[in-house]
Motif scaffolding. Structure first.
Motif, PDB file in Angstrom:
ATOM      1  N   GLY A 145      32.013  73.771 -58.867  1.00  0.00           N
ATOM      2  CA  GLY A 145      32.074  74.986 -59.652  1.00  0.00           C
ATOM      3  C   GLY A 145      32.396  76.203 -58.822  1.00  0.00           C
ATOM      4  N   ALA A 146      32.252  77.362 -59.446  1.00  0.00           N
ATOM      5  CA  ALA A 146      32.511  78.629 -58.761  1.00  0.00           C
ATOM      6  C   ALA A 146      31.610  79.718 -59.329  1.00  0.00           C
ATOM      7  CB  ALA A 146      33.969  79.031 -58.915  1.00  0.00           C
ATOM      8  N   LEU A 147      31.041  80.512 -58.426  1.00  0.00           N
ATOM      9  CA  LEU A 147      30.350  81.727 -58.828  1.00  0.00           C
ATOM     10  C   LEU A 147      31.436  82.743 -59.140  1.00  0.00           C
ATOM     11  CD1 LEU A 147      27.575  81.955 -56.081  1.00  0.00           C
ATOM     12  CD2 LEU A 147      27.408  80.974 -58.368  1.00  0.00           C
ATOM     13  N   GLY A 148      31.344  83.425 -60.253  1.00  0.00           N
ATOM     14  CA  GLY A 148      32.435  84.271 -60.701  1.00  0.00           C
ATOM     15  C   GLY A 148      32.393  85.708 -60.248  1.00  0.00           C
ATOM     16  N   THR A 149      31.352  86.153 -59.563  1.00  0.00           N
ATOM     17  CA  THR A 149      31.214  87.568 -59.260  1.00  0.00           C
ATOM     18  C   THR A 149      31.235  87.895 -57.782  1.00  0.00           C
ATOM     19  OG1 THR A 149      29.899  87.821 -61.240  1.00  0.00           O
ATOM     20  CG2 THR A 149      29.693  89.550 -59.626  1.00  0.00           C
ATOM     21  N   VAL A 150      30.841  86.961 -56.959  1.00  0.00           N
ATOM     22  CA  VAL A 150      30.647  87.277 -55.542  1.00  0.00           C
ATOM     23  C   VAL A 150      31.231  86.179 -54.659  1.00  0.00           C
ATOM     24  CG1 VAL A 150      28.342  86.225 -55.518  1.00  0.00           C
ATOM     25  CG2 VAL A 150      28.909  87.960 -53.831  1.00  0.00           C
ATOM     26  N   ASP A 151      31.835  86.594 -53.562  1.00  0.00           N
ATOM     27  CA  ASP A 151      32.315  85.675 -52.540  1.00  0.00           C
ATOM     28  C   ASP A 151      31.291  85.700 -51.411  1.00  0.00           C
ATOM     29  OD1 ASP A 151      33.542  84.384 -50.400  1.00  0.00           O
ATOM     30  OD2 ASP A 151      35.525  85.214 -50.849  1.00  0.00           O
ATOM     31  N   LEU A 152      30.384  84.723 -51.403  1.00  0.00           N
ATOM     32  CA  LEU A 152      29.292  84.713 -50.425  1.00  0.00           C
ATOM     33  C   LEU A 152      29.812  84.627 -48.992  1.00  0.00           C
ATOM     34  CD1 LEU A 152      26.701  82.440 -52.266  1.00  0.00           C
ATOM     35  CD2 LEU A 152      26.613  84.923 -51.953  1.00  0.00           C
ATOM     36  N   ALA A 153      30.863  83.872 -48.754  1.00  0.00           N
ATOM     37  CA  ALA A 153      31.430  83.784 -47.395  1.00  0.00           C
ATOM     38  C   ALA A 153      31.933  85.152 -46.944  1.00  0.00           C
ATOM     39  CB  ALA A 153      32.546  82.746 -47.354  1.00  0.00           C
ATOM     40  N   ARG A 154      32.581  85.888 -47.835  1.00  0.00           N
ATOM     41  CA  ARG A 154      33.068  87.235 -47.493  1.00  0.00           C
ATOM     42  C   ARG A 154      31.901  88.162 -47.185  1.00  0.00           C
ATOM     43  NH1 ARG A 154      37.004  90.141 -51.511  1.00  0.00           N
ATOM     44  NH2 ARG A 154      38.478  88.800 -50.460  1.00  0.00           N
TER      45      ARG A 154
END
Length: 169
Positions: free
Chosen positions: A73-82
């Protein structure tokens, strides 16, 4: 998308009581909160109960508790790696993940997510969140990424609403 199956027992003795269990398979996770979870297939098992004097209003007093998992899946609001690589200065984007697991309760319209674990290669995250019946969110994410130089960690606060989540550290 997907399927839900289960069993239920309905009783009446002055008030209606409905109790049972359900299993969900291959449910489109984005159907729950697309701004938070934009892709993935959800599975889970839960127990539920409802009670009341009017059988047409049983869902107003619903309680559900169980475990869930979401694959690919994908979290739609935040790029945790970034967030981790920029020291918390940049949040926008999406976080692709391999698996998300957790425990959820639904009580009269309020949702509590606990022991949520997300894995995506070298990135791992642990989260918890409360969602009010109005859609307001209060939660926290602790994200870690293993690098060859040094591990990176960020603690993020989730606020806003299900439709417009806000993330900050």
């Amino acid at each position: 998308d997907g399927a839900i199956s289960g069993t239920a027992n309905l009783r009446w003795s002055g008030a209606w009581q409905l109790e049972g269990g359900l299993t969900a398979r291959a449910i489109n996770a984005a159907a729950f909160a697309p701004a938070l979870l934009s892709e993935g297939k959800a599975e889970g098992q839960a127990r539920f109960s409802m009670s009341g004097k009017d059988p047409a209003k049983l869902s107003n007093a619903a309680y559900l508790e169980g475990n869930f998992s979401v694959g690919k899946g994908a979290l739609g609001t935040v790029d945790l790696a970034r967030v981790l690589h920029t020291g918390g200065r940049q949040y926008g984007g999406r976080t692709q993940f391999t698996e998300m697991t957790g425990h959820a309760t639904y009580d009269h319209g309020a949702v509590a997510l606990r022991n949520v674990n997300i894995t995506a290669g070298a990135l791992t995250a642990a989260a918890s969140a409360d969602i009010a019946p109005s859609g307001a969110i209060a939660g926290r994410v602790v994200a870690d990424i293993r690098t060859t130089v040094q591990p990176l960690r960020a603690i993020l606060v989730i606020g806003g609403t299900v439709k417009e989540p806000q993330v900050r550290n």
